[in-house]
Motif scaffolding. Structure first.
Motif, mmCIF file in Angstrom:
data_model
loop_
_atom_site.group_PDB
_atom_site.id
_atom_site.type_symbol
_atom_site.label_atom_id
_atom_site.label_comp_id
_atom_site.label_asym_id
_atom_site.label_seq_id
_atom_site.Cartn_x
_atom_site.Cartn_y
_atom_site.Cartn_z
ATOM 1 N N PHE A 2 28.217 52.360 53.008
ATOM 2 C CA PHE A 2 26.876 52.429 51.609
ATOM 3 C C PHE A 2 27.448 53.442 50.969
ATOM 4 O O PHE A 2 27.129 53.519 49.804
ATOM 5 N N LEU A 3 28.487 54.297 51.772
ATOM 6 C CA LEU A 3 27.985 55.315 51.017
ATOM 7 C C LEU A 3 29.166 55.955 49.980
ATOM 8 O O LEU A 3 29.154 56.434 49.337
ATOM 9 N N THR A 4 30.595 54.612 50.056
ATOM 10 C CA THR A 4 31.305 54.600 49.338
ATOM 11 C C THR A 4 31.029 53.344 49.035
ATOM 12 O O THR A 4 32.552 53.301 47.732
ATOM 13 N N ASN A 5 30.778 52.507 48.460
ATOM 14 C CA ASN A 5 30.166 50.801 48.091
ATOM 15 C C ASN A 5 29.355 51.463 46.854
ATOM 16 O O ASN A 5 27.677 51.287 47.411
ATOM 17 N N ARG A 6 29.150 51.404 46.069
ATOM 18 C CA ARG A 6 28.556 51.674 44.583
ATOM 19 C C ARG A 6 27.500 50.468 44.657
ATOM 20 O O ARG A 6 26.208 51.568 44.376
ATOM 21 N N LEU A 7 28.142 49.391 44.529
ATOM 22 C CA LEU A 7 26.922 47.856 44.072
ATOM 23 C C LEU A 7 26.030 47.824 45.805
ATOM 24 O O LEU A 7 24.831 47.763 45.470
ATOM 25 N N LEU A 8 26.535 48.297 46.595
ATOM 26 C CA LEU A 8 25.706 47.959 47.914
ATOM 27 C C LEU A 8 24.499 49.507 48.246
ATOM 28 O O LEU A 8 23.715 48.967 47.990
ATOM 29 N N ARG A 9 25.081 49.939 47.967
ATOM 30 C CA ARG A 9 24.094 51.273 47.213
ATOM 31 C C ARG A 9 22.770 51.755 46.694
ATOM 32 O O ARG A 9 21.296 51.755 47.179
ATOM 33 N N MET A 10 23.725 50.624 45.420
ATOM 34 C CA MET A 10 22.291 50.254 44.308
ATOM 35 C C MET A 10 21.384 49.269 45.042
ATOM 36 O O MET A 10 19.920 49.065 44.507
ATOM 37 N N GLN A 11 21.700 47.698 45.755
ATOM 38 C CA GLN A 11 20.947 46.955 46.438
ATOM 39 C C GLN A 11 20.325 47.930 46.788
ATOM 40 O O GLN A 11 19.023 47.116 47.496
ATOM 41 N N PHE A 12 20.802 48.304 47.687
ATOM 42 C CA PHE A 12 20.018 49.180 48.837
ATOM 43 C C PHE A 12 19.060 50.136 48.106
ATOM 44 O O PHE A 12 17.782 49.207 48.766
ATOM 45 N N PHE A 13 18.709 50.354 47.066
ATOM 46 C CA PHE A 13 17.573 51.603 46.763
ATOM 47 C C PHE A 13 16.848 50.307 46.010
ATOM 48 O O PHE A 13 15.427 50.582 46.020
ATOM 49 N N GLU A 14 16.881 49.499 45.759
ATOM 50 C CA GLU A 14 16.404 48.123 44.728
ATOM 51 C C GLU A 14 15.536 47.169 45.782
ATOM 52 O O GLU A 14 14.392 47.182 45.369
ATOM 53 N N LEU A 15 15.941 47.359 46.853
ATOM 54 C CA LEU A 15 15.555 46.587 48.273
ATOM 55 C C LEU A 15 14.167 47.691 48.890
ATOM 56 O O LEU A 15 13.313 47.306 48.842
ATOM 57 N N ILE A 16 14.909 48.187 48.978
ATOM 58 C CA ILE A 16 13.229 48.985 49.492
ATOM 59 C C ILE A 16 11.651 49.367 48.840
ATOM 60 O O ILE A 16 10.959 49.794 49.232
ATOM 61 N N ARG A 17 12.172 48.848 47.405
ATOM 62 C CA ARG A 17 11.499 49.761 46.627
ATOM 63 C C ARG A 17 10.596 48.302 46.459
ATOM 64 O O ARG A 17 9.498 48.804 45.342
ATOM 65 N N THR A 18 10.821 47.574 47.234
ATOM 66 C CA THR A 18 9.835 46.464 46.560
ATOM 67 C C THR A 18 8.953 46.235 48.513
ATOM 68 O O THR A 18 10.129 45.862 49.278
ATOM 69 N N PRO A 19 7.669 45.340 48.422
ATOM 70 C CA PRO A 19 7.378 45.221 49.330
ATOM 71 C C PRO A 19 8.447 44.131 50.444
ATOM 72 O O PRO A 19 8.468 43.856 51.108
ATOM 73 N N LEU A 20 8.597 43.137 49.023
ATOM 74 C CA LEU A 20 9.246 41.768 50.054
ATOM 75 C C LEU A 20 10.210 42.250 50.773
ATOM 76 O O LEU A 20 10.954 41.973 51.691
ATOM 77 N N GLY A 21 11.618 43.190 50.077
ATOM 78 C CA GLY A 21 12.631 43.819 50.672
ATOM 79 C C GLY A 21 12.199 44.707 52.190
ATOM 80 O O GLY A 21 12.974 44.673 52.814
ATOM 81 N N LEU A 22 11.174 45.826 52.221
ATOM 82 C CA LEU A 22 10.780 46.414 53.076
ATOM 83 C C LEU A 22 10.249 44.569 54.279
ATOM 84 O O LEU A 22 10.020 45.176 55.485
ATOM 85 N N GLY A 23 9.843 44.133 53.684
ATOM 86 C CA GLY A 23 8.761 43.005 54.813
ATOM 87 C C GLY A 23 10.376 41.753 55.035
ATOM 88 O O GLY A 23 10.281 41.989 56.735
#
Length: 311
Positions: free
Chosen positions: A53-74
């Motif tokens: 994840f530190l070397t993959n920019r796309l996955l990092r973006m998806q991760f940060f988008e995910l943790i900002r949403t209640p559904l993602g955390l759910g």
């Protein structure tokens, strides 16, 4: 044959083998509590996937988008509970039994569908009946044997909870993808690893701070690494790759290899008994789940065709 399809088939089989090893790894850690095993599994998985994840920019973006949403955390929270219930189930009941009960999530989904008075197809009903009869035949010899009935049933209960969580995760995942066009399961898995590590590890250390002394044994280190890598990270990545390149029906069929691998490994390494009646029951369960899954996959494909035709 398409090389990418061959690779996807191999990846699907490798995922089933990795998940099939989980129960054996847990059984080989008898000196650890449920929280400790869960903490080690998620912690190792987090450390192994962190460089990716530190070397993959796309996955990092998806991760940060995910943790900002209640559904993602759910979604991630549900996966933590799945791992928790599964570990506890493996500690209390035989490996093959737990894996088969966890695989009953399609049957639970059909029961929910019937309770909501939605139409049930003939093949779905036949598959459900076959899986239910198989479950009775599978469990009956174990209840009559010397497994310790109360402990055994509690283990199956936790396996049932894992199946329910799996069903809830699938429903929530589908709801999330309706709101957003793409959702990478690997991003969800990484969020699960980091969330579980942050929450579970302090709890495990606070509850029994002396448990780290168990790592003085070299074999414990290798078992923990196997649990976190071979049975967690590798299957997650392999299954995501297989699901991306294979038809849903074929991916579903490959899932049925997990209980087969789990039973074979448990019999060979842990010497777990497997009565003939249980073998017959397991075969009926697998066939019933296959009928249920094929029926669902065909229904999904038909809906996709109708949707595309109307666009």
């Amino acid at each position: 044959m398409d090389p990418s399809r061959n690779s996807a088939l191999f990846a699907g089989c490798l995922a089933a083998l990795g998940w099939g090893l989980t129960g054996t790894f847990v059984k080989l850690l008898p000196d650890f509590t449920t929280l400790e095993v869960l903490s080690l599994r998620l912690g190792v998985a987090f450390l192994v996937t962190l460089p990716i994840f530190l070397t993959n920019r796309l996955l990092r973006m998806q991760f940060f988008e995910l943790i900002r949403t209640p559904l993602g955390l759910g979604l991630s929270s549900l996966m933590v509970f799945y791992y928790l219930f599964a570990v506890r189930a493996f500690q209390l009941a035989p490996v093959s039994d737990v894996v088969l009960v966890v695989g009953l999530s399609p049957l639970i989904g059909l029961a929910v569908k019937a309770a909501m008075r939605k139409p049930v197809a003939l093949w779905e009903g036949l598959g459900a009946l076959m899986a239910f009869v198989g479950l009775i035949l599978f469990v009956l010899p174990k209840l009559q044997g010397t497994f310790g009935q109360s402990t055994y049933l509690i283990g199956l209960f936790f396996a049932f909870l894992s199946a329910c969580v799996t069903l809830g995760y699938a429903a929530l995942f589908k709801h999330y993808t309706r709101q957003r066009k793409t959702l990478n399961p690997i991003s969800v898995a990484f969020t699960t690893f980091i969330l579980g590590s942050i929450v579970v590890t302090p709890m495990a250390v606070f509850t029994t701070p002396q448990w780290l002394l168990n790592f003085r044994q070299l074999n414990v280190v290798w078992i923990v690494l196997g649990l976190g890598t071979l049975s967690t990270v590798v299957p997650t990545f392999c299954y995501s790759y297989a699901a991306k390149h294979l038809a849903p029906i074929l991916t579903t069929t490959l899932n049925l290899l997990t209980p087969i691998f789990a039973a074979m490994i448990a019999v060979l390494l842990l010497k777990e008994p497997f009565p003939i009646l249980s073998l017959i029951g397991a075969s009926l369960i697998l066939l019933g789940i296959l009928l249920l899954s094929l029926s669902k996959s065909q229904g999904t494909e038909q809906r996709d065709v109708r949707r595309k035709a109307s666009e």
